[in-house]
Design a protein around this motif. Sequence first.
Motif, PDB file in Angstrom:
ATOM      1  N   GLY B  59      37.312  30.951  36.495  1.00  0.00           N
ATOM      2  CA  GLY B  59      36.371  30.222  35.819  1.00  0.00           C
ATOM      3  C   GLY B  59      34.876  29.881  36.408  1.00  0.00           C
ATOM      4  O   GLY B  59      33.862  29.974  36.273  1.00  0.00           O
ATOM      5  N   ILE B  60      35.327  29.364  37.371  1.00  0.00           N
ATOM      6  CA  ILE B  60      34.269  28.905  38.376  1.00  0.00           C
ATOM      7  C   ILE B  60      33.326  29.981  39.128  1.00  0.00           C
ATOM      8  O   ILE B  60      32.245  30.058  38.983  1.00  0.00           O
ATOM      9  CB  ILE B  60      34.693  27.823  39.474  1.00  0.00           C
ATOM     10  N   ASN B  62      33.351  32.930  38.148  1.00  0.00           N
ATOM     11  CA  ASN B  62      32.671  33.802  37.403  1.00  0.00           C
ATOM     12  C   ASN B  62      31.465  33.094  36.686  1.00  0.00           C
ATOM     13  O   ASN B  62      30.379  33.895  36.588  1.00  0.00           O
ATOM     14  CB  ASN B  62      33.694  33.949  36.059  1.00  0.00           C
ATOM     15  N   PHE B  63      31.514  31.722  36.264  1.00  0.00           N
ATOM     16  CA  PHE B  63      30.401  30.971  35.991  1.00  0.00           C
ATOM     17  C   PHE B  63      29.252  31.157  36.914  1.00  0.00           C
ATOM     18  O   PHE B  63      28.199  31.171  36.462  1.00  0.00           O
ATOM     19  CB  PHE B  63      30.970  29.733  35.688  1.00  0.00           C
ATOM     20  N   VAL B  66      27.539  34.364  36.569  1.00  0.00           N
ATOM     21  CA  VAL B  66      26.836  34.646  35.542  1.00  0.00           C
ATOM     22  C   VAL B  66      25.578  33.907  35.631  1.00  0.00           C
ATOM     23  O   VAL B  66      24.436  34.390  35.029  1.00  0.00           O
ATOM     24  CB  VAL B  66      27.940  34.429  34.288  1.00  0.00           C
TER      25      VAL B  66
END
Lengths: 526, 75
Positions: B59-60, B62-63, B66
Amino acid sequence: MKLYEPQPAHLTYAYDGGWQVMRYVWQNVYTETDKAARYWFNLAKDSERKARRSDNIVSKYWLWSIVIGCAIAGVLQYISAFAIVSLFVVLQFLFLVAWITASSLFVAFLAFGNFLYGAYYKIFFRCPDCHEQMPIPVYVCPECAAEHTRLWPSVYGVFKHRCTCNRSDLPTLDSLGRNKLTQLCATCKAPMNEQVGRLTNIHIPVIGGPLAGKSNYIFMATNQFIDIYAANRKLEVTFPDEKHWQFYQDNISKFQSGRELTKTPDIVPQAYNLSVKKPGNRVGHIVYIYDAAGEAYADEHSAIQQTYYKYVHGLIFVIDPFAINLYQRQHETEIEELKDKIRPSGLEVMDAYERMLAVLESSVGLKRGKKFPHPIAVVVSKIDALDLDNQIGYLAAERILEKIPLIRFKEDAVSLLVEQFLIDNQLGNLVRDLHLQFSEVKFFACSALGRIPDGENPVPFEPVGILEPMLWLLDRVGVIDLQTERVKLIDNDHQIMARQRKNLFSMARFYYWDSLKPRSWRVTNL
Amino acid sequence: MNDGAGAIGGLIAIAIILYIIYLIVVYIILPILAIILGIGLIILGSIVLAGLASGVYVGIVNFINVLIEAHKRLP
């Protein structure tokens, strides 16, 4: 004028980019999360298959534990990503809202400060060409020539706007360099010099009939103002517009080779800008001098087109003595002989005056009988001809000063002489109306050329009495401080006179009491 | 009298057998069961924790990626 208009510039991060980032992250972060979650779900499926095939109950239980664990792990991928993105969205939202609030307050503060500054110093953007006033001119990007119509602190940026060409950042404040950009009039798109909108505006139209001598007066007076008055007092006097400077230089060159100026053609003139700054002053003055063709006052339609009158601070009314009916009749023969050289104006004095009043009535609401608060300098020109200098010029003034010691200055004597001259030549109505309509009136006499022009004589013209009307008017409108200079001269005289007294007591009595007694004099026979 | 003594003897035998069964269940079977169930829960818990850790990490990362991409797309 609308406060907001779309600009060829990028909105600031808080108004555009920040929200786009938020939307993009929200829409795209789950792509990778899907992949990770699918990994765990696939793992769960494999374990489930094995669990179903297994006969051993313990293995079956353990495999089902793996299945459930992988399923929960897969769901946790989404939950983790959602939590991170949600936290980001909340923080970003708060950040953007705080940024918008802070920048809006700052923009409002700067706008209010700018408004107060402009109101206090009476600074306006007024086009010298079309005479329209605008809250802000059009600024041109130096890289792509895009026109920015609202280059001030706004949603496009507080301190700078980034042009859509991405090659330049345009400053929004003059202190950051906005005044160095090319600026155009918002109405007629004519380029305006950089001093327009930065200095206190002073508007002075020069009025008179055709061939009265207005243009000669303006350029000679400007020349003397720069070379004699300003130079001795360390005033900074410049032509902010390169065109005006060139035109001025060309005209002065003509005068220095003994040639007159050609007749002014423009009914609605472009204003000449002169920038004047006193030492120690924070903000200088930009003087707009309007030199309309005399035909502008020949009929009402042309007169009404003089829209710049709505800004007027003072007026110079030029009278051609050879356009005065009685004077013309009395010197008909001499005027006829010199007609080609002295070129008498074809418009009667009262006609030009009435047209001027009509324009003032329509522009600034001047009412007949109610005093117009701005000063008017009435200048009789061409006194080099027909011995007028001896009647109303400085030669005559010297005789008055000897006759009436209370009059200290030559221009005061000239004012009396000119006023009397006009009354004697059946323009008493004009004089009375001037005193009735204008709060401050003074009369002057001058010769812009110093001699009757002769096309063959290359000797430079030397004007007489040309500076006094301009200085008086500039003093009245606050550009220079002539009054203080006059007071100092009088004070010097009083000190000299006091020192001639015998003892200290009579010196002090004279200086602190006798010299300050109000004096009035009525001159009935000059 | 011989019948009564026989019945008591039978009850005692049953009691002993039940006690042995109790001992076997409580001290052998239940612990084994607990161990087996415990291992299952540990497996489940570990996988869940691993999933959570990987979810946070993914999540981190990827965030951040992005977010960087989103800023690069800005004019």
